[in-house]
Design a protein around this motif. Sequence first.
Motif, PDB file in Angstrom:
ATOM      1  N   UNK A 102       0.828  -1.199   0.000  1.00  0.00           N
ATOM      2  CA  UNK A 102       0.000   0.000   0.000  1.00  0.00           C
ATOM      3  C   UNK A 102       0.866   1.253   0.000  1.00  0.00           C
ATOM      4  N   UNK A 103       0.430   2.240  -0.770  1.00  0.00           N
ATOM      5  CA  UNK A 103       1.125   3.529  -0.777  1.00  0.00           C
ATOM      6  C   UNK A 103       0.825   4.245   0.537  1.00  0.00           C
ATOM      7  N   UNK A 104       1.539   5.313   0.791  1.00  0.00           N
ATOM      8  CA  UNK A 104       1.327   6.080   2.017  1.00  0.00           C
ATOM      9  C   UNK A 104      -0.107   6.602   2.096  1.00  0.00           C
ATOM     10  N   UNK A 105      -0.614   7.102   0.993  1.00  0.00           N
ATOM     11  CA  UNK A 105      -1.989   7.599   0.973  1.00  0.00           C
ATOM     12  C   UNK A 105      -3.007   6.498   1.218  1.00  0.00           C
ATOM     13  N   UNK A 106      -2.777   5.333   0.608  1.00  0.00           N
ATOM     14  CA  UNK A 106      -3.678   4.194   0.823  1.00  0.00           C
ATOM     15  C   UNK A 106      -3.630   3.744   2.273  1.00  0.00           C
ATOM     16  N   UNK A 107      -2.436   3.708   2.840  1.00  0.00           N
ATOM     17  CA  UNK A 107      -2.291   3.317   4.243  1.00  0.00           C
ATOM     18  C   UNK A 107      -3.042   4.287   5.152  1.00  0.00           C
ATOM     19  N   UNK A 108      -3.022   5.564   4.820  1.00  0.00           N
ATOM     20  CA  UNK A 108      -3.774   6.546   5.603  1.00  0.00           C
ATOM     21  C   UNK A 108      -5.275   6.333   5.486  1.00  0.00           C
TER      22      UNK A 108
END
Length: 133
Positions: A102-108
Amino acid sequence: MSKLKSFLKGNVKQIENASLKLERFDEAIILRSLESREGDVISDQSFKNKPGKKGKQERVFDAIKYNRDICVASIVHPDLGDVELQESYGVRGADNLYSVMFSLGEANHILEKVTELSGLDEDINDHIDEVKN
């Protein structure tokens, strides 16, 4: 005694799993809420011993590890423990897979949904104001 019945396990409303659609994936991921005891274990595991003053060890809370671990524990689908999925990303372990999948944005987005599902997004002060009125 009748008021107690609403707290019996068979009478408690279950929290439904939630789906979260991320643009990069064709399927939505499925998330579940965490029980308090799961949160306690994750919280306890999120402390690290670091050298402090005069060489004494201090327990320091690692918020990044805590947030990642509650997200990993909440993901029902896809199964982050699946060996084939881990191998496709070249990692071993669910937490390592989460970090690269997961990208940082997806993780958020996942963290926001998990905190919402588990009731961690509610401000206790809002409830206090409601009770006062």
